[in-house]
Motif scaffolding. Structure first.
Motif, short mmCIF file in Angstrom:
data_model
loop_
_atom_site.label_atom_id
_atom_site.label_comp_id
_atom_site.label_asym_id
_atom_site.label_seq_id
_atom_site.Cartn_x
_atom_site.Cartn_y
_atom_site.Cartn_z
N ASN A 1 0.84 -1.20 0.00
CA ASN A 1 0.00 0.00 0.00
C ASN A 1 0.88 1.26 0.00
N THR B 1 -8.03 -1.31 2.73
CA THR B 1 -7.55 -1.38 1.34
C THR B 1 -6.67 -2.60 1.13
N GLY C 1 -2.60 -1.18 -2.88
CA GLY C 1 -3.63 -0.14 -2.90
C GLY C 1 -3.01 1.24 -2.76
N ASP D 1 -9.14 6.20 -0.53
CA ASP D 1 -8.45 4.93 -0.73
C ASP D 1 -9.05 4.20 -1.91
N THR D 2 -8.45 3.06 -2.23
CA THR D 2 -8.94 2.24 -3.35
C THR D 2 -9.58 0.96 -2.82
N GLY D 3 -10.12 1.04 -1.62
CA GLY D 3 -10.79 -0.12 -1.03
C GLY D 3 -12.23 -0.23 -1.50
N GLY E 1 -13.16 4.35 -4.07
CA GLY E 1 -13.25 3.78 -2.72
C GLY E 1 -13.83 4.79 -1.75
#
Length: 632
Positions: free
Chosen positions: A398, A433, A437, A456-458, A508
């Motif tokens: 991450n 994430t 990420g 975030d890209t979660g 996200g």
């Protein structure tokens, strides 16, 4: 005996005008009287006194209407009366509910008078009495010599004459009513333009037909003169899209009350839409309720914090003592020569105990009070330091990316609280994430706000998390999280006047912190305080905030320094040994300080910000900022 002209040089302008008014009224042919709402004579001319042969006492301003009626009844003006008190009471009651009227009556002395009365918008009424005896005599003579005229023609002539007189009275009443209505309409418009809310009417084509010109007060950046403009033209596409469905339902006859967030300013706006009775549109009332919403949210969270305090207060003390014992024992064990496996167990126990101590501290911060500690802060440097702290704790793979678009000037912030909040948000984003990420922290200025966005890209927030994430003890980390992180962030943000918003972005979750934009302006401050110890303490606070300080120990000394070149602000005690700080008399921004409680008479005289001693540097910084804004 001749009377000399009055010496108008000794009269006021108002007295001269009153004399002119009385002279003018005395020149008209009719009798006139004006009584006020308390049934007291305000104005009367000489014809009024002579027509009814009234004594001087009843023609002076302030004479009682009831006394005048009693005098006329006793003199037989209204014919024989069985009950004098009842006759007087009847006419007084009619005066209290005065209605416009016109009638003609014959007096006891044979005189005919036309009586024309009209209420006044200020209260009270005016009555005009016209002598129509000759007109009545001519009508009688005409009737007596009517051999050549038909009875019907005579009746019609008499009726027409009476109707003409009544019509003239009605026209006069209508003209007065029109004048009052015009003035009332102007007052109504003036009042609506003073209301701190937007009042408007919109037709079925979403076009404004009325506005009290207060739209910019509620929707910053909007035009004030919007009559003739459509909803889209007045407020722009994003706001129009949010309002249009509600307006459509109101146009269909269904009243609406709802709240929206203004996209460009972030203000919370409450809007009430009321269909008009003719079905030609809707009335609009828009109010900025941002402060109300913040107070409502703060009360809700305060209640939850109180619950947290109740849950923890009974055990926190004993739990803290136990942790102290455990930490002491484990520290002694760690100092011994243990084998590797035992040493690892001791260190793990120490780590768990320290985590428990940290949890207690966080619980105390949730359930207890804390003040913001604003100080000049280099935000880019603070964020760079934050990245150094956070990156080693991220999951492998991450990445934390800082995107800073800020001026170099320092800002008034609570750096410790802000760093704790952002670190909490970054670690939450990392936990949500899956690697590899990307976690982003955007820092920028947005109008009057500092905007910090952690994304975030979660998978984003669940619907339940979006509505409950800031509640104490709510967590999605089953068995791992305390549920106190976002609640702490929320409280820290609200404490400095900011907002927190949870959303799901295109990649996200996103958490947006908006804090008031408070640039640090370093000023030269004149500090006026007659107590040496207090002056030294406040001087240290001012220099700690980055200001240059010039000191004065008395009002006289301060007055001699107020014209110093470069002086930007005065901070003075209200009560000084030789006078009052209230009397400094300067155009510079002024902040006062006092130990007097709010509500004290001397303190209430102040028209500038007042600090209650003792005060924190944060409160001092906020007061200086407020005073500078008010005079800018």
């Amino acid at each position: 005996m001749a009377h000399s002209a009055p010496d108008t040089g000794l009269l006021t302008r108002a007295e001269i005008r009153a004399d002119l008014t009385r002279s003018g009224l005395n020149l008209i042919g009719q009798a006139l009287s004006i009584f006020d709402a308390d049934l007291r004579l305000a104005v009367a001319n000489t014809q009024y006194q002579s027509m009814f042969d009234l004594p001087d006492a009843l023609t002076q301003p302030g004479a009682s209407f009831e006394d005048t009626i009693r005098y006329l009844v006793l003199r037989g003006e209204y014919g024989a009366q069985d009950d004098t008190d009842a006759a007087v009471a009847l006419r007084v009651d009619q005066a209290r509910t005065f209605q416009p009227h016109y009638f003609e009556r014959e007096r006891a002395n044979g005189q005919w008078i036309a009586v024309e009365g009209a209420p006044l918008s200020q209260g009270g009424w005016v009555t005009v009495y016209t002598d129509i005896t000759r007109i009545k005599q001519q009508e009688a003579l005409l009737r007596a010599r009517s051999d050549a005229l038909s009875e019907q023609v005579l009746l019609n002539a008499e009726s027409l004459a009476a109707a003409n007189r009544e019509l003239a009275a009605t026209n006069a009443a209508l003209q007065e009513a029109q004048r009052v209505l015009t003035r009332t309409e102007a007052r109504t418009r003036q009042v609506t333009e003073m209301v701190p809310a937007h009042i408007a009417h919109m037709d079925a084509q979403f076009r404004y037909t009325f506005s009290n010109r207060r739209l910019p007060v509620v929707f910053p950046g909007a035009a004030d003169n919007i009559v003739g403009m459509t909803l889209h033209e007045a407020l722009g596409a994003p706001t129009c899209a949010a309002l249009q469905p509600w307006v459509a339902r109101a146009l269909a006859g269904d009243p609406q009350v709802f709240e929206i967030t203004h996209p460009s300013s972030g203000r919370r706006i409450r809007i009430a839409l009321t269909p008009d009775r003719d079905g030609n549109g809707v009335y609009v009332l828009s109010t900025d309720v941002s402060a109300e919403v913040q107070a409502r949210e703060a009360l809700a969270h305060a209640a939850k914090r109180n619950l947290a305090a109740q849950l923890t207060s009974g055990m926190a003390h004993d739990f803290g003592n136990l942790l102290t014992i455990i930490l002491g024992l484990q520290a002694r064990l760690a100092a011994r020569d243990l084998d590797a496996e035992a040493a690892e167990d001791v260190h793990a126990t120490l780590a768990a105990a320290r985590r428990g101590a940290a949890l207690l501290d966080r619980l105390a911060r949730i359930s207890g009070g804390r003040e913001a500690a604003l100080e000049p802060t280099d935000l880019p440097a603070l964020l760079a330091e934050l990245a150094v702290l956070a990156r080693p704790s991220l999951a492998e793979g991450n990445v934390l990316d800082l995107r800073i678009d800020l001026p170099e000037a320092p800002l008034l912030l609570d750096p410790g609280a802000l760093q704790d909040s952002l670190l909490n948000l970054i670690l939450n984003a990392d936990a949500a994430t899956p690697p590899p990420g990307l976690i982003t922290l955007d820092a920028r200025r947005s109008g009057d706000w500092l905007e910090l966005v952690v994304g975030d890209t979660g998978p984003g927030f669940s619907p339940e998390a979006l509505s409950r994430a800031t509640e104490p003890f709510f967590t999605t980390k089953k068995g791992q999280g305390s549920g106190l992180g976002l609640s702490m962030v929320y409280d820290e943000t609200k404490m400095v006047g900011g907002t927190l918003r949870l959303t799901n972005g295109p990649t996200g979750a996103q958490v947006t912190l908006r804090l008031p934009w408070r640039p640090v302006t370093r000023r030269m401050v004149l500090l006026v305080e007659d107590d040496d110890l207090i002056r030294a303490q406040v001087r240290d606070q001012l220099t700690g905030l980055g200001h240059a300080v010039i000191e004065a120990s008395s009002l006289a000394e301060a007055r001699a320094l107020t014209d110093l070149p470069g002086l930007g602000l005065i901070l003075s005690d209200i009560q000084l040994g030789d006078g009052l700080g209230l009397d400094l008399g300067t155009a510079l921004p002024v902040v006062l300080m006092t130990s007097l409680p709010p509500g004290a008479r001397l303190r209430d005289r102040a028209t500038v910000p007042v600090l209650t001693k003792p005060f924190t540097p944060a409160r001092l910084a906020a007061a200086l900022d407020e005073a500078t804004r008010e005079t800018s």
